[in-house]
Design a protein around this motif. Structure first.
Motif, PDB file in Angstrom:
ATOM      1  N   PHE A 189      -8.019  -1.995 -11.134  1.00  0.00           N
ATOM      2  CA  PHE A 189      -8.934  -1.347 -12.066  1.00  0.00           C
ATOM      3  C   PHE A 189     -10.268  -1.034 -11.402  1.00  0.00           C
ATOM      4  N   SER A 190     -10.880   0.035 -11.828  1.00  0.00           N
ATOM      5  CA  SER A 190     -12.283   0.359 -11.542  1.00  0.00           C
ATOM      6  C   SER A 190     -12.774   1.015 -12.827  1.00  0.00           C
ATOM      7  N   ASP A 191     -13.120   2.304 -12.802  1.00  0.00           N
ATOM      8  CA  ASP A 191     -13.335   3.014 -14.056  1.00  0.00           C
ATOM      9  C   ASP A 191     -12.046   3.743 -14.465  1.00  0.00           C
ATOM     10  N   ARG A 192     -10.966   3.414 -13.760  1.00  0.00           N
ATOM     11  CA  ARG A 192      -9.628   3.867 -14.108  1.00  0.00           C
ATOM     12  C   ARG A 192      -8.679   2.714 -13.804  1.00  0.00           C
ATOM     13  N   ILE A 193      -7.442   2.862 -14.227  1.00  0.00           N
ATOM     14  CA  ILE A 193      -6.448   1.812 -14.011  1.00  0.00           C
ATOM     15  C   ILE A 193      -5.249   2.387 -13.269  1.00  0.00           C
ATOM     16  N   THR A 199     -16.633   2.603 -10.770  1.00  0.00           N
ATOM     17  CA  THR A 199     -17.375   1.487 -11.345  1.00  0.00           C
ATOM     18  C   THR A 199     -16.420   0.367 -11.767  1.00  0.00           C
ATOM     19  N   THR A 200     -16.938  -0.623 -12.507  1.00  0.00           N
ATOM     20  CA  THR A 200     -16.187  -1.860 -12.738  1.00  0.00           C
ATOM     21  C   THR A 200     -15.966  -2.099 -14.227  1.00  0.00           C
ATOM     22  N   CYS A 201     -14.816  -1.693 -14.732  1.00  0.00           N
ATOM     23  CA  CYS A 201     -14.466  -1.874 -16.149  1.00  0.00           C
ATOM     24  C   CYS A 201     -13.541  -3.085 -16.281  1.00  0.00           C
ATOM     25  N   ILE A 202     -14.134  -4.265 -16.282  1.00  0.00           N
ATOM     26  CA  ILE A 202     -13.359  -5.501 -16.182  1.00  0.00           C
ATOM     27  C   ILE A 202     -12.466  -5.728 -17.398  1.00  0.00           C
ATOM     28  N   SER A 203     -13.033  -5.627 -18.593  1.00  0.00           N
ATOM     29  CA  SER A 203     -12.238  -5.951 -19.776  1.00  0.00           C
ATOM     30  C   SER A 203     -11.074  -4.981 -19.941  1.00  0.00           C
ATOM     31  N   THR A 204     -11.271  -3.724 -19.582  1.00  0.00           N
ATOM     32  CA  THR A 204     -10.190  -2.743 -19.666  1.00  0.00           C
ATOM     33  C   THR A 204      -9.023  -3.161 -18.775  1.00  0.00           C
ATOM     34  N   GLY A 205      -9.342  -3.603 -17.554  1.00  0.00           N
ATOM     35  CA  GLY A 205      -8.304  -4.040 -16.635  1.00  0.00           C
ATOM     36  C   GLY A 205      -7.594  -5.291 -17.111  1.00  0.00           C
ATOM     37  N   VAL A 206      -8.346  -6.273 -17.603  1.00  0.00           N
ATOM     38  CA  VAL A 206      -7.738  -7.536 -18.033  1.00  0.00           C
ATOM     39  C   VAL A 206      -6.854  -7.334 -19.258  1.00  0.00           C
ATOM     40  N   VAL A 207      -7.329  -6.587 -20.241  1.00  0.00           N
ATOM     41  CA  VAL A 207      -6.531  -6.357 -21.453  1.00  0.00           C
ATOM     42  C   VAL A 207      -5.242  -5.602 -21.114  1.00  0.00           C
ATOM     43  N   ALA A 208      -5.325  -4.635 -20.200  1.00  0.00           N
ATOM     44  CA  ALA A 208      -4.115  -3.929 -19.756  1.00  0.00           C
ATOM     45  C   ALA A 208      -3.162  -4.885 -19.031  1.00  0.00           C
ATOM     46  N   GLY A 209      -3.726  -5.794 -18.241  1.00  0.00           N
ATOM     47  CA  GLY A 209      -2.903  -6.788 -17.556  1.00  0.00           C
ATOM     48  C   GLY A 209      -2.213  -7.731 -18.519  1.00  0.00           C
ATOM     49  N   LEU A 210      -2.913  -8.133 -19.573  1.00  0.00           N
ATOM     50  CA  LEU A 210      -2.314  -9.006 -20.582  1.00  0.00           C
ATOM     51  C   LEU A 210      -1.155  -8.311 -21.293  1.00  0.00           C
ATOM     52  N   LYS A 211      -1.299  -7.018 -21.533  1.00  0.00           N
ATOM     53  CA  LYS A 211      -0.223  -6.274 -22.172  1.00  0.00           C
ATOM     54  C   LYS A 211       1.043  -6.300 -21.316  1.00  0.00           C
ATOM     55  N   CYS A 264     -19.519  -0.360 -16.767  1.00  0.00           N
ATOM     56  CA  CYS A 264     -18.522   0.621 -17.183  1.00  0.00           C
ATOM     57  C   CYS A 264     -19.146   1.589 -18.176  1.00  0.00           C
ATOM     58  N   GLN A 265     -19.052   2.877 -17.899  1.00  0.00           N
ATOM     59  CA  GLN A 265     -19.598   3.924 -18.759  1.00  0.00           C
ATOM     60  C   GLN A 265     -21.083   3.676 -19.076  1.00  0.00           C
ATOM     61  N   GLY A 266     -21.809   3.250 -18.049  1.00  0.00           N
ATOM     62  CA  GLY A 266     -23.245   3.026 -18.175  1.00  0.00           C
ATOM     63  C   GLY A 266     -23.626   1.723 -18.841  1.00  0.00           C
ATOM     64  N   GLN A 267     -22.666   0.905 -19.230  1.00  0.00           N
ATOM     65  CA  GLN A 267     -22.949  -0.364 -19.904  1.00  0.00           C
ATOM     66  C   GLN A 267     -22.749  -1.532 -18.943  1.00  0.00           C
ATOM     67  N   SER A 268     -23.678  -2.500 -18.989  1.00  0.00           N
ATOM     68  CA  SER A 268     -23.591  -3.649 -18.084  1.00  0.00           C
ATOM     69  C   SER A 268     -23.677  -4.990 -18.804  1.00  0.00           C
ATOM     70  N   ASP A 269     -23.609  -4.993 -20.120  1.00  0.00           N
ATOM     71  CA  ASP A 269     -23.701  -6.228 -20.897  1.00  0.00           C
ATOM     72  C   ASP A 269     -22.393  -7.012 -20.770  1.00  0.00           C
TER      73      ASP A 269
END
Length: 230
Positions: free
Chosen positions: A107-111, A141-153, A177-182
């Motif tokens: 994952f990055s900003d894509r999977i 960029t780094t979309c961590i939750s997107t990657g993890v949720v896809a991995g869980l699926k 990810c998408q300008g958000q860093s929280d």
């Protein structure tokens, strides 16, 4: 010499007594080891899980889902960080037997997904997984939750017991990810996405404290191990 002469008859007498007792009680076998019960008792082999060594730590399970950060930062510093990660992944995959299940995505900003389902780690599957890794080029960029949720699926397609499944998240940064860093929404997304409570282990590469804190919290909240690799 007199002592020896007196002792030998005692030995002979003891052997005779044991023989007579055995004859009267043919079912008694006091020198046998415990048999362990019935034919349905689990074998020792069944009790031993698969194990892999990854960045020097042992992980045990029957299904391993690797979720790999391949954002732009992973390709910096002359590529050493990325090449080291590929080396560790290849060694871990090679340690799996054909009885284990394997899953892999980057994952990055894509999977990029190797396979949409967990599959047996047979020879051809492992070769395919390593070819997939060799084609990845870090960027984005780094979309961590997107990657993890896809991995869980993907991990949810496993046929083994949930306690024997592990998702291993590897990365070098905090969420961006998408300008958000929280980081808080990331932890919430993963918590809700892991409603069936899979084990999530995290491996953080580097020393950025914000990333370390996030990976620590993800592991702690999801029954996993956290590890820093410098």
């Amino acid at each position: 010499m007199r002592v020896l002469v007196l002792f030998l008859p005692c030995v002979v007498l003891l052997a005779l007594v044991l023989t007579l007792v055995g004859a009267d009680n043919p079912q008694r076998r006091p020198l046998d080891l415990p048999s362990g019960g019935g034919a349905d008792a689990p074998t020792e082999e069944e009790d031993i899980p698969e194990s892999i060594q990854f960045y020097g730590r042992i992980y045990e399970g029957e299904a391993f889902m690797f979720v790999v950060d391949f954002s732009g930062s992973m390709g910096r510093a002359d590529g050493d960080k990325w090449n080291d990660l590929l080396h560790e992944l290849v060694m871990a995959i090679d340690e799996l037997s054909s009885e284990a299940e394997l899953g892999l995505l980057a994952f990055s900003d894509r999977i990029e997904i190797w396979n949409p389902e967990m599959i047996a780690a047979e020879l051809n599957a492992c070769i395919s997984a390593k070819e997939f890794l060799g084609q990845l080029v870090p960027g984005g960029t780094t979309c961590i939750s997107t990657g993890v949720v896809a991995g869980l699926k993907i991990l949810r397609t496993s046929t083994v017991d949930i306690e024997s499944r592990r998702l291993i998240l590897i990365g070098d940064g905090a969420h961006y990810c998408q300008g958000q860093s929280d980081s808080e929404p990331v932890e919430q997304d993963i918590h809700h996405g892991n409603w069936d409570r899979h084990h999530i282990d995290t491996v953080f590469i580097g020393s950025w404290q914000k990333g370390i804190d996030l990976f620590t919290h993800i592991a702690r909240q999801n029954r996993g191990q956290f590890r820093i690799v410098q």
